[in-house]
Design a protein around this motif. Structure first.
Motif, PDB file in Angstrom:
ATOM      1  N   ASN A   1      -3.154   9.394  -3.497  1.00 25.51           N
ATOM      2  CA  ASN A   1      -1.931  10.100  -3.095  1.00 25.51           C
ATOM      3  C   ASN A   1      -2.212  11.173  -2.050  1.00 25.51           C
ATOM      4  OD1 ASN A   1      -0.621   8.542  -5.014  1.00 25.51           O
ATOM      5  ND2 ASN A   1       0.570  10.267  -5.809  1.00 25.51           N
ATOM      6  N   VAL A   2      -3.279  11.934  -2.261  1.00 25.02           N
ATOM      7  CA  VAL A   2      -3.594  13.020  -1.337  1.00 25.02           C
ATOM      8  C   VAL A   2      -4.032  12.470   0.026  1.00 25.02           C
ATOM      9  CG1 VAL A   2      -5.174  14.944  -0.889  1.00 25.02           C
ATOM     10  CG2 VAL A   2      -4.061  14.719  -3.125  1.00 25.02           C
ATOM     11  N   ALA A   3      -4.700  11.327   0.028  1.00 25.88           N
ATOM     12  CA  ALA A   3      -5.044  10.686   1.302  1.00 25.88           C
ATOM     13  C   ALA A   3      -3.764  10.361   2.082  1.00 25.88           C
ATOM     14  CB  ALA A   3      -5.859   9.417   1.059  1.00 25.88           C
ATOM     15  N   GLU A   4      -2.733   9.951   1.357  1.00 23.54           N
ATOM     16  CA  GLU A   4      -1.451   9.644   2.011  1.00 23.54           C
ATOM     17  C   GLU A   4      -0.739  10.926   2.451  1.00 23.54           C
ATOM     18  OE1 GLU A   4       0.928   6.295   3.252  1.00 23.54           O
ATOM     19  OE2 GLU A   4      -1.123   6.584   2.516  1.00 23.54           O
TER      20      GLU A   4
ATOM     21  N   LYS B   1     -12.341  18.794   4.524  1.00 23.99           N
ATOM     22  CA  LYS B   1     -12.840  19.417   3.291  1.00 23.99           C
ATOM     23  C   LYS B   1     -12.233  18.784   2.039  1.00 23.99           C
ATOM     24  CE  LYS B   1     -13.757  23.979   5.302  1.00 23.99           C
ATOM     25  NZ  LYS B   1     -13.403  25.418   5.274  1.00 23.99           N
ATOM     26  N   ILE B   2     -11.257  17.888   2.245  1.00 23.54           N
ATOM     27  CA  ILE B   2     -10.548  17.278   1.120  1.00 23.54           C
ATOM     28  C   ILE B   2     -11.161  15.924   0.793  1.00 23.54           C
ATOM     29  CG2 ILE B   2      -8.312  16.497   0.269  1.00 23.54           C
ATOM     30  CD1 ILE B   2      -7.031  18.374   2.393  1.00 23.54           C
ATOM     31  N   ALA B   3     -11.614  15.741  -0.439  1.00 23.77           N
ATOM     32  CA  ALA B   3     -12.221  14.481  -0.869  1.00 23.77           C
ATOM     33  C   ALA B   3     -11.110  13.473  -1.189  1.00 23.77           C
ATOM     34  CB  ALA B   3     -13.093  14.706  -2.102  1.00 23.77           C
ATOM     35  N   THR B   4     -11.082  12.375  -0.462  1.00 26.61           N
ATOM     36  CA  THR B   4     -10.044  11.368  -0.676  1.00 26.61           C
ATOM     37  C   THR B   4     -10.618  10.033  -1.160  1.00 26.61           C
ATOM     38  OG1 THR B   4     -10.138  10.766   1.662  1.00 26.61           O
ATOM     39  CG2 THR B   4      -8.478  12.384   1.009  1.00 26.61           C
ATOM     40  N   LYS B   5     -11.899   9.995  -1.460  1.00 23.49           N
ATOM     41  CA  LYS B   5     -12.536   8.757  -1.950  1.00 23.49           C
ATOM     42  C   LYS B   5     -13.418   9.080  -3.150  1.00 23.49           C
ATOM     43  CE  LYS B   5     -12.655   6.471   2.541  1.00 23.49           C
ATOM     44  NZ  LYS B   5     -13.513   5.852   3.582  1.00 23.49           N
TER      45      LYS B   5
ATOM     46  N   PHE C   1       0.809  -1.205   0.000  1.00 24.95           N
ATOM     47  CA  PHE C   1       0.000   0.000   0.000  1.00 24.95           C
ATOM     48  C   PHE C   1       0.851   1.267   0.000  1.00 24.95           C
ATOM     49  CE2 PHE C   1      -2.737  -3.288   1.835  1.00 24.95           C
ATOM     50  CZ  PHE C   1      -3.850  -3.167   1.020  1.00 24.95           C
ATOM     51  N   ALA C   2       2.141   1.118  -0.241  1.00 21.75           N
ATOM     52  CA  ALA C   2       3.034   2.274  -0.253  1.00 21.75           C
ATOM     53  C   ALA C   2       2.669   3.207  -1.407  1.00 21.75           C
ATOM     54  CB  ALA C   2       4.479   1.821  -0.384  1.00 21.75           C
ATOM     55  N   VAL C   3       2.790   4.483  -1.162  1.00 19.19           N
ATOM     56  CA  VAL C   3       2.422   5.505  -2.138  1.00 19.19           C
ATOM     57  C   VAL C   3       3.609   6.431  -2.371  1.00 19.19           C
ATOM     58  CG1 VAL C   3       0.923   7.500  -2.550  1.00 19.19           C
ATOM     59  CG2 VAL C   3      -0.027   5.427  -1.507  1.00 19.19           C
ATOM     60  N   ASP C   4       3.788   6.865  -3.615  1.00 15.64           N
ATOM     61  CA  ASP C   4       4.801   7.863  -3.935  1.00 15.64           C
ATOM     62  C   ASP C   4       4.125   9.225  -4.053  1.00 15.64           C
ATOM     63  OD1 ASP C   4       7.067   6.238  -3.981  1.00 15.64           O
ATOM     64  OD2 ASP C   4       6.662   5.582  -6.025  1.00 15.64           O
ATOM     65  N   MET C   5       4.252  10.032  -3.013  1.00 14.52           N
ATOM     66  CA  MET C   5       3.648  11.361  -2.973  1.00 14.52           C
ATOM     67  C   MET C   5       4.587  12.380  -3.608  1.00 14.52           C
ATOM     68  SD  MET C   5       2.542  11.284   1.033  1.00 14.52           S
ATOM     69  CE  MET C   5       4.170  10.673   1.513  1.00 14.52           C
ATOM     70  N   THR C   6       4.004  13.446  -4.157  1.00 14.94           N
ATOM     71  CA  THR C   6       4.811  14.517  -4.731  1.00 14.94           C
ATOM     72  C   THR C   6       4.383  15.867  -4.158  1.00 14.94           C
ATOM     73  OG1 THR C   6       3.302  14.756  -6.619  1.00 14.94           O
ATOM     74  CG2 THR C   6       5.197  13.303  -6.897  1.00 14.94           C
ATOM     75  N   GLY C   7       5.376  16.696  -3.882  1.00 11.64           N
ATOM     76  CA  GLY C   7       5.128  18.050  -3.411  1.00 11.64           C
ATOM     77  C   GLY C   7       6.214  18.964  -3.938  1.00 11.64           C
TER      78      GLY C   7
ATOM     79  N   PHE D   1       0.714  18.270  -3.567  1.00 15.32           N
ATOM     80  CA  PHE D   1       0.543  19.459  -2.736  1.00 15.32           C
ATOM     81  C   PHE D   1       1.608  20.494  -3.075  1.00 15.32           C
ATOM     82  CE2 PHE D   1       3.570  16.979  -0.209  1.00 15.32           C
ATOM     83  CZ  PHE D   1       4.466  17.943   0.248  1.00 15.32           C
ATOM     84  N   GLY D   2       1.264  21.744  -2.855  1.00  9.77           N
ATOM     85  CA  GLY D   2       2.210  22.836  -3.003  1.00  9.77           C
ATOM     86  C   GLY D   2       2.568  23.372  -1.639  1.00  9.77           C
ATOM     87  N   ALA D   3       3.720  24.018  -1.537  1.00 10.23           N
ATOM     88  CA  ALA D   3       4.153  24.581  -0.264  1.00 10.23           C
ATOM     89  C   ALA D   3       4.602  26.021  -0.469  1.00 10.23           C
ATOM     90  CB  ALA D   3       5.290  23.749   0.326  1.00 10.23           C
ATOM     91  N   THR D   4       4.162  26.901   0.409  1.00  9.40           N
ATOM     92  CA  THR D   4       4.512  28.314   0.287  1.00  9.40           C
ATOM     93  C   THR D   4       4.638  28.962   1.659  1.00  9.40           C
ATOM     94  OG1 THR D   4       3.780  30.482  -0.549  1.00  9.40           O
ATOM     95  CG2 THR D   4       2.048  28.891   0.011  1.00  9.40           C
ATOM     96  N   ASP D   5       5.619  29.837   1.804  1.00  8.47           N
ATOM     97  CA  ASP D   5       5.740  30.629   3.025  1.00  8.47           C
ATOM     98  C   ASP D   5       5.000  31.950   2.882  1.00  8.47           C
ATOM     99  OD1 ASP D   5       7.550  28.600   3.687  1.00  8.47           O
ATOM    100  OD2 ASP D   5       9.231  29.745   2.883  1.00  8.47           O
TER     101      ASP D   5
END
Length: 340
Positions: free
Chosen positions: A294-297, A336-340, A21-27, A73-77
């Motif tokens: 991926n987003v669920a992970e 608020k995030i749909a993961t299914k 069940f391993a997932v490769d997430m990207t950000g 996902f994106g990341a910002t300061d």
């Protein structure tokens, strides 16, 4: 024999379960939090088998990548305005707190030995003060031997949340800087001797390389590269040095849950022990992502970071988000995030 084989297969299935069940997430995005995201990713992979591929490309790049839907996902300061989040179908939450630190390369000066206030620092970065022998620096540092020399200002060449935090502080403390330079992820620096560097890494490298240089980096980069930092006068008139305690003091009165989209700066915060250039790094995720698995992970990753990553953050002189804030994120953002 059959019984033994069944048991062996069962054990094998259990041991392989996490990997199955391993997932490769990207950000992608901010360089400010990269050191702690890398640490969290290593621990999360060891526990779950899931891998995080995070591109440390700057906050503006992170916003572009998430809008292009090329990352989970994106990341910002530099927090995104609530109206823009709503228009794009995004949610935003702060993931970690840290400090932006002015760093210098001046012979014979120890870390924290030079003291400056906001207006003087702003004058240096806009070229009004161009030599370390300037009397305004000397008056603020009686007894400190600061060799004269032309100042080279090192800034971010890319669109940067670190720049947004830094310029937000300078604009709050200097009306001249606010009117002539302004604030944001990318500004036009007026100092004649300005040099650009890509990412916190690039700024740190250039300050280290150029004699009499001054720049600004997230504290983890200053610490990693053993750079000389400047002490700053805070809003309460006290000179403070950067560390996790002064970052925590600055963030203590911030209530992200009261701000639509949770996006706010915490620069020039009140408090005798507050570091004046403190900020949070934010995560951007679509409410209805294309790759829901991926987003669920990703949600599991940040939940893990909030629960089990505090010590790792503190070891790198970041400040973990308060439990009250992470509880709010779980109940009001993750839902608020749909993961299914």
């Amino acid at each position: 024999m059959k019984s033994f084989l069944k048991k062996a297969l069962a054990i094998g299935a259990i041991s392989l379960a996490p990997a199955a069940f391993a997932v490769d997430m990207t950000g992608a995005g901010a360089t400010f939090p990269y050191p702690i995201y890398a640490k969290w990713a290593e621990a999360f992979k060891a526990k779950t088998g899931s891998n995080l591929n995070y591109q440390s490309i700057g906050s503006s790049g992170g916003i572009k990548q998430i809008k292009a839907k090329t990352v989970d996902f994106g990341a910002t300061d530099n927090p995104v305005k609530f109206s823009d989040l709503e228009a794009d179908g995004l949610v935003q939450f702060p993931a970690i707190i840290g400090g932006v630190v002015p760093v210098i390369n001046v012979d014979g000066v120890k870390p924290g030995e030079i003291k400056l206030d906001g207006p003087t620092l702003a004058d240096i970065f806009q070229g009004v003060i161009s030599d370390w022998g300037d009397k305004r620096i000397a008056i603020m540092n009686p007894g400190v031997k600061i060799p004269s020399g032309p100042i080279t200002v090192v800034v971010r060449a890319d669109g940067s949340g670190t720049t947004a935090i830094f310029t937000d502080y300078l604009a709050k403390t200097s009306s001249l800087f606010k009117d002539s330079v302004g604030s944001g992820a990318s500004v036009k620096w007026p100092a004649a001797s300005t040099v650009g560097g890509k990412g916190n890494e690039g700024v740190a490298a250039n300050v280290t390389r150029v004699k009499n240089a001054i720049g600004y980096v997230e504290y983890a980069y200053a610490k990693k590269n053993k750079m000389t930092f400047i002490s700053l006068k805070n809003k309460d008139g006290q000179f403070v040095a950067p560390d996790d305690l002064t970052f925590s003091a600055a963030a203590a009165s911030t209530d992200w849950s009261a701000v639509p989209g949770m996006g706010t700066f915490i620069t020039n915060a009140p408090g005798a022990k507050s570091w004046p250039i403190t900020g949070a790094s934010f995560i951007l995720i679509y409410k209805n992502p294309e790759n829901k698995t991926n987003v669920a992970e990703v949600i599991k990753f940040f939940d893990f970071a909030f629960k089990e990553g505090k010590k790792m953050a503190e070891d790198l002189d970041y400040v973990p988000m308060p439990d009250k804030t992470t509880d709010f994120i779980r109940k009001n953002v993750f839902t608020k995030i749909a993961t299914k």
